[in-house]
Motif scaffolding. Structure first.
Motif, short mmCIF file in Angstrom:
data_model
loop_
_atom_site.label_atom_id
_atom_site.label_comp_id
_atom_site.label_asym_id
_atom_site.label_seq_id
_atom_site.Cartn_x
_atom_site.Cartn_y
_atom_site.Cartn_z
N VAL A 97 2.91 -31.61 -6.90
CA VAL A 97 1.65 -31.05 -6.41
C VAL A 97 0.65 -30.98 -7.58
N ILE A 98 1.10 -30.53 -8.74
CA ILE A 98 0.24 -30.48 -9.93
C ILE A 98 -0.24 -31.90 -10.27
N HIS A 99 0.70 -32.82 -10.34
CA HIS A 99 0.40 -34.22 -10.68
C HIS A 99 -0.60 -34.82 -9.69
N ASN A 100 -0.40 -34.60 -8.39
CA ASN A 100 -1.30 -35.14 -7.37
C ASN A 100 -2.73 -34.67 -7.61
N PHE A 101 -2.88 -33.38 -7.90
CA PHE A 101 -4.21 -32.82 -8.13
C PHE A 101 -4.84 -33.42 -9.38
N VAL A 102 -4.09 -33.44 -10.47
CA VAL A 102 -4.63 -33.92 -11.75
C VAL A 102 -5.05 -35.38 -11.64
N ILE A 103 -4.24 -36.22 -11.02
CA ILE A 103 -4.56 -37.64 -10.89
C ILE A 103 -5.77 -37.85 -10.00
N LYS A 104 -5.77 -37.23 -8.83
CA LYS A 104 -6.84 -37.46 -7.85
C LYS A 104 -8.18 -36.89 -8.35
N ASP A 117 -1.07 -23.79 -13.93
CA ASP A 117 -0.53 -25.06 -13.46
C ASP A 117 -1.60 -26.14 -13.48
N VAL A 118 -2.82 -25.79 -13.07
CA VAL A 118 -3.95 -26.71 -13.09
C VAL A 118 -5.19 -25.92 -13.49
N SER A 119 -6.04 -26.50 -14.32
CA SER A 119 -7.31 -25.85 -14.64
C SER A 119 -8.39 -26.91 -14.82
N ILE A 120 -9.61 -26.51 -14.52
CA ILE A 120 -10.78 -27.36 -14.80
C ILE A 120 -11.66 -26.57 -15.75
N ILE A 121 -11.87 -27.16 -16.92
CA ILE A 121 -12.69 -26.48 -17.94
C ILE A 121 -13.84 -27.41 -18.33
N CYS A 122 -15.00 -26.82 -18.52
CA CYS A 122 -16.21 -27.60 -18.82
C CYS A 122 -16.74 -27.32 -20.22
N PRO A 158 -18.08 -28.95 -5.36
CA PRO A 158 -18.15 -29.54 -4.01
C PRO A 158 -18.14 -31.06 -4.01
N ASN A 159 -18.42 -31.69 -5.14
CA ASN A 159 -18.42 -33.16 -5.18
C ASN A 159 -17.05 -33.75 -5.47
N LEU A 160 -16.08 -32.89 -5.81
CA LEU A 160 -14.73 -33.37 -6.08
C LEU A 160 -13.88 -33.17 -4.83
N HIS A 161 -13.07 -34.17 -4.53
CA HIS A 161 -12.31 -34.10 -3.28
C HIS A 161 -10.84 -34.44 -3.50
N ILE A 162 -10.00 -33.65 -2.88
CA ILE A 162 -8.58 -33.98 -2.72
C ILE A 162 -8.22 -33.51 -1.33
N SER A 163 -7.63 -34.40 -0.55
CA SER A 163 -7.29 -34.01 0.81
C SER A 163 -5.99 -33.21 0.79
N PHE A 164 -5.78 -32.49 1.85
CA PHE A 164 -4.56 -31.69 2.02
C PHE A 164 -3.33 -32.58 1.89
N ASP A 165 -3.39 -33.72 2.55
CA ASP A 165 -2.23 -34.64 2.53
C ASP A 165 -2.02 -35.24 1.13
N GLU A 166 -3.11 -35.48 0.41
CA GLU A 166 -2.97 -35.99 -0.96
C GLU A 166 -2.34 -34.94 -1.87
N LEU A 167 -2.77 -33.69 -1.71
CA LEU A 167 -2.25 -32.61 -2.53
C LEU A 167 -0.75 -32.44 -2.32
N PHE A 168 -0.33 -32.43 -1.06
CA PHE A 168 1.06 -32.16 -0.74
C PHE A 168 1.89 -33.42 -0.51
N HIS A 169 1.43 -34.55 -1.05
CA HIS A 169 2.18 -35.81 -0.92
C HIS A 169 3.39 -35.77 -1.85
N ILE A 170 4.53 -35.49 -1.25
CA ILE A 170 5.77 -35.35 -2.02
C ILE A 170 6.78 -36.32 -1.43
N GLU A 171 7.26 -37.22 -2.25
CA GLU A 171 8.23 -38.20 -1.73
C GLU A 171 9.59 -37.95 -2.31
#
Length: 166
Positions: free
Chosen positions: A19-26, A58-63, A153-166
């Motif tokens: 889940v962390i990886h999905n967010f960071v990559i996307k 686990d995830v942060s966005i810093i400017c 608001p300009n950054l997007h990750i869909s629910f399915d992308e976030l929780f894409h676990i294989e």
């Protein structure tokens, strides 16, 4: 609670990490041309307001990338996400939420891969300058199209992308 078999622990760790990886990559691929950066759980923060104790989201966005002290960031991330696990849920929901609220993080996501749910918390200030948190929205499979970052608001990750676990 008993001791979990090693397979259960590694499965939990894998899903938590994905889940962390999905967010960071996307999100990282969308943010790269801005002054902000998205980090996974390899980055630590140290804030005076938290008695200089180290916190590792686990995830942060810093400017404000220049605000650093040795290996720690001292700037305040605008967005933080914690991915729940059985071992950390209480800490993420209570102590960590209080820390993020006190230091001035604006948006805090609690992602639960077990329930497939994201709770979006916002932090704000009362008239007397005390900070408080409120649950802005809970997103589940029923309203998954509503998953959206408030501060970015300009950054997007869909629910399915976030929780894409294989």
């Amino acid at each position: 609670m008993g001791v979990l078999p090693i397979e259960d622990v590694s499965k939990t760790y894998l899903e938590h990490s994905m889940v962390i990886h999905n967010f960071v990559i996307k999100v990282g691929s969308q943010i790269k041309d801005s002054l902000c950066r998205v980090f996974g759980d390899s980055v630590q923060y140290q804030w005076r307001e938290n008695n200089d104790k180290v916190v590792i989201p686990d995830v942060s966005i810093i400017c404000n990338m220049r605000d650093r002290k040795n290996v720690s960031f001292t700037g305040i991330p605008r967005f933080v996400m914690e991915v729940l696990s059985d071992a950390t849920e209480n800490y993420d929901r209570n102590e960590k939420m209080d820390i993020y609220r006190n230091v001035g993080v604006s948006e805090y996501w609690i992602a639960d891969w077990r329930k497939k749910q994201v709770e979006i918390y916002m932090f704000d200030f009362k008239e007397d300058d005390t900070s408080y948190s409120y649950l802005y929205k809970t997103v589940t499979t029923d309203n998954k199209e509503e998953l959206q970052m408030v501060m970015f608001p300009n950054l997007h990750i869909s629910f399915d992308e976030l929780f894409h676990i294989e």
